[in-house]
Motif scaffolding. Structure first.
Motif, PDB file in Angstrom:
ATOM      1  N   ILE A 107      -7.934 -20.894  87.074  1.00 43.38           N
ATOM      2  CA  ILE A 107      -7.962 -20.974  85.616  1.00 43.38           C
ATOM      3  C   ILE A 107      -8.262 -19.634  84.948  1.00 43.38           C
ATOM      4  CG2 ILE A 107      -9.194 -21.978  83.645  1.00 43.38           C
ATOM      5  CD1 ILE A 107      -9.478 -24.546  85.256  1.00 43.38           C
ATOM      6  N   PRO A 108      -9.287 -18.877  85.373  1.00 44.65           N
ATOM      7  CA  PRO A 108      -9.547 -17.585  84.706  1.00 44.65           C
ATOM      8  C   PRO A 108      -8.351 -16.646  84.770  1.00 44.65           C
ATOM      9  CG  PRO A 108     -11.414 -18.210  86.077  1.00 44.65           C
ATOM     10  CD  PRO A 108     -10.296 -19.149  86.412  1.00 44.65           C
ATOM     11  N   PHE A 109      -7.683 -16.608  85.931  1.00 44.86           N
ATOM     12  CA  PHE A 109      -6.509 -15.735  86.071  1.00 44.86           C
ATOM     13  C   PHE A 109      -5.349 -16.244  85.215  1.00 44.86           C
ATOM     14  CE2 PHE A 109      -8.745 -15.651  90.239  1.00 44.86           C
ATOM     15  CZ  PHE A 109      -9.208 -14.348  90.174  1.00 44.86           C
ATOM     16  N   ALA A 110      -5.200 -17.578  85.151  1.00 47.94           N
ATOM     17  CA  ALA A 110      -4.128 -18.145  84.329  1.00 47.94           C
ATOM     18  C   ALA A 110      -4.343 -17.820  82.860  1.00 47.94           C
ATOM     19  CB  ALA A 110      -4.067 -19.662  84.540  1.00 47.94           C
ATOM     20  N   LEU A 111      -5.584 -17.845  82.413  1.00 46.50           N
ATOM     21  CA  LEU A 111      -5.882 -17.492  81.027  1.00 46.50           C
ATOM     22  C   LEU A 111      -5.592 -16.016  80.754  1.00 46.50           C
ATOM     23  CD1 LEU A 111      -9.220 -19.467  80.527  1.00 46.50           C
ATOM     24  CD2 LEU A 111      -7.003 -19.986  79.513  1.00 46.50           C
ATOM     25  N   LEU A 112      -5.961 -15.159  81.699  1.00 44.06           N
ATOM     26  CA  LEU A 112      -5.675 -13.733  81.536  1.00 44.06           C
ATOM     27  C   LEU A 112      -4.169 -13.480  81.490  1.00 44.06           C
ATOM     28  CD1 LEU A 112      -8.326 -12.133  83.930  1.00 44.06           C
ATOM     29  CD2 LEU A 112      -8.289 -12.017  81.428  1.00 44.06           C
ATOM     30  N   ASP A 117       0.750 -12.141  78.447  1.00 41.52           N
ATOM     31  CA  ASP A 117       2.126 -12.413  78.032  1.00 41.52           C
ATOM     32  C   ASP A 117       2.234 -12.596  76.519  1.00 41.52           C
ATOM     33  OD1 ASP A 117       2.863 -12.230  80.658  1.00 41.52           O
ATOM     34  OD2 ASP A 117       3.004 -14.391  80.978  1.00 41.52           O
ATOM     35  N   ARG A 118       1.231 -13.257  75.922  1.00 42.42           N
ATOM     36  CA  ARG A 118       1.256 -13.424  74.469  1.00 42.42           C
ATOM     37  C   ARG A 118       1.098 -12.062  73.768  1.00 42.42           C
ATOM     38  NH1 ARG A 118       2.221 -17.488  76.398  1.00 42.42           N
ATOM     39  NH2 ARG A 118       4.226 -16.476  76.120  1.00 42.42           N
ATOM     40  N   TRP A 119       0.261 -11.217  74.340  1.00 42.20           N
ATOM     41  CA  TRP A 119       0.033  -9.906  73.742  1.00 42.20           C
ATOM     42  C   TRP A 119       1.287  -9.040  73.843  1.00 42.20           C
ATOM     43  CZ3 TRP A 119      -3.405  -7.659  70.658  1.00 42.20           C
ATOM     44  CH2 TRP A 119      -3.399  -6.271  70.565  1.00 42.20           C
ATOM     45  N   ARG A 120       1.950  -9.103  74.971  1.00 40.65           N
ATOM     46  CA  ARG A 120       3.164  -8.310  75.157  1.00 40.65           C
ATOM     47  C   ARG A 120       4.281  -8.791  74.240  1.00 40.65           C
ATOM     48  NH1 ARG A 120       3.779  -7.652  81.767  1.00 40.65           N
ATOM     49  NH2 ARG A 120       2.139  -6.075  82.054  1.00 40.65           N
ATOM     50  N   ALA A 121       4.406 -10.095  74.100  1.00 36.79           N
ATOM     51  CA  ALA A 121       5.486 -10.646  73.295  1.00 36.79           C
ATOM     52  C   ALA A 121       5.189 -10.565  71.805  1.00 36.79           C
ATOM     53  CB  ALA A 121       5.742 -12.103  73.689  1.00 36.79           C
ATOM     54  N   TRP A 126      -0.184 -20.507  70.987  1.00 34.57           N
ATOM     55  CA  TRP A 126      -1.526 -20.489  71.568  1.00 34.57           C
ATOM     56  C   TRP A 126      -2.067 -21.904  71.750  1.00 34.57           C
ATOM     57  CZ3 TRP A 126      -4.015 -16.198  73.359  1.00 34.57           C
ATOM     58  CH2 TRP A 126      -3.456 -14.961  73.026  1.00 34.57           C
ATOM     59  N   LEU A 127      -1.205 -22.900  71.562  1.00 39.95           N
ATOM     60  CA  LEU A 127      -1.642 -24.292  71.622  1.00 39.95           C
ATOM     61  C   LEU A 127      -2.302 -24.623  72.955  1.00 39.95           C
ATOM     62  CD1 LEU A 127      -1.700 -27.120  70.338  1.00 39.95           C
ATOM     63  CD2 LEU A 127       0.569 -27.514  71.306  1.00 39.95           C
ATOM     64  N   LEU A 128      -1.759 -24.093  74.060  1.00 38.94           N
ATOM     65  CA  LEU A 128      -2.276 -24.401  75.380  1.00 38.94           C
ATOM     66  C   LEU A 128      -3.707 -23.925  75.582  1.00 38.94           C
ATOM     67  CD1 LEU A 128       0.727 -23.674  77.771  1.00 38.94           C
ATOM     68  CD2 LEU A 128      -0.357 -25.879  77.331  1.00 38.94           C
TER      69      LEU A 128
END
Length: 222
Positions: A107-112, A117-121, A126-128
């Protein structure tokens, strides 16, 4: 769904739509969805499903209905533990560790990865992240602790971890390293609430390690 949940579980599920609305509102392009007919129709359906029973109970029992329904079942559970279901700020962390094993360590890695990916795009939903965070925080503050209170967080966590695994299979180096670390953590930190199954854990380690090594070899050969 919120209307049916309100009939079976009482007022708490009613907080689901506002939590989703807040999560959607956090998106740059999806905030306009809050004013669409879908949201109004969903709220109307919830009222149509849940309101008749509440009105009939109020008419039948009078003020005693709200004393029990809101005073005891809702406000009482928020301010004090009921029927011995108490805990602390880490209670739901332990529940997730046990109920979401072995994926909890990813989970911590998935959040990072999700944040990266959101920052790059510079876009994306951000719903998830926002919705399960709201659910987790709210029920952590509630004094009565029950394992099923945070069931709504698991679908989002599953999607986040699945995205991490897909990225790893696709050759993303951060995802590969993250899955490797999560596998090691799951092997050496089996939750005390679970019965250790060494053969199963070893097979899992061998399978995931083989996948990782295959992807690393493919990257080197590319």
């Amino acid at each position: 769904a919120p209307g049916s949940a309100a009939l079976t579980r009482g007022p708490p599920p009613v907080f689901g739509p506002p939590a989703i609305a807040l999560a959607v509102r956090s998106d740059r392009k999806r905030g306009a969805w809050l004013g669409t007919r879908q949201l109004g129709g969903g709220l109307a359906a919830m009222v149509v499903i849940a309101l008749p029973w509440h009105l009939s109970s109020l008419l039948h029992y009078g003020p005693a209905f709200f004393d029990q329904y809101l005073g005891t079942m809702v406000i009482g559970r928020i301010g004090a533990s009921v029927e011995g279901h108490n805990g602390d700020l880490l209670t739901y962390v332990a529940f997730i560790r046990d109920q979401f094993f072995p994926w909890v360590y990813a989970i911590p890695f998935a959040l990072l990865l999700f944040a990266r990916d959101r920052w790059r795009a510079r876009d994306g939903s951000w719903l998830l992240v926002v919705f399960p965070a709201i659910v987790f925080i709210l029920y952590t503050l509630v004094q009565t602790k029950l394992v099923w209170y945070i069931l709504p967080v698991y679908p989002a966590l599953a999607v986040l971890v699945a995205a991490l695994l897909i990225k790893a299979v696709g050759g993303d180096r951060f995802a590969l390293a993250s899955v490797g670390l999560a596998v090691v953590a799951s092997i050496v930190s089996v939750p005390a609430a679970l019965d250790a199954s060494p053969p199963l854990l070893v097979l899992m380690l061998i399978g995931i390690s083989a996948l990782l090594l295959t992807r690393v070899g493919a990257l080197k050969g590319a």
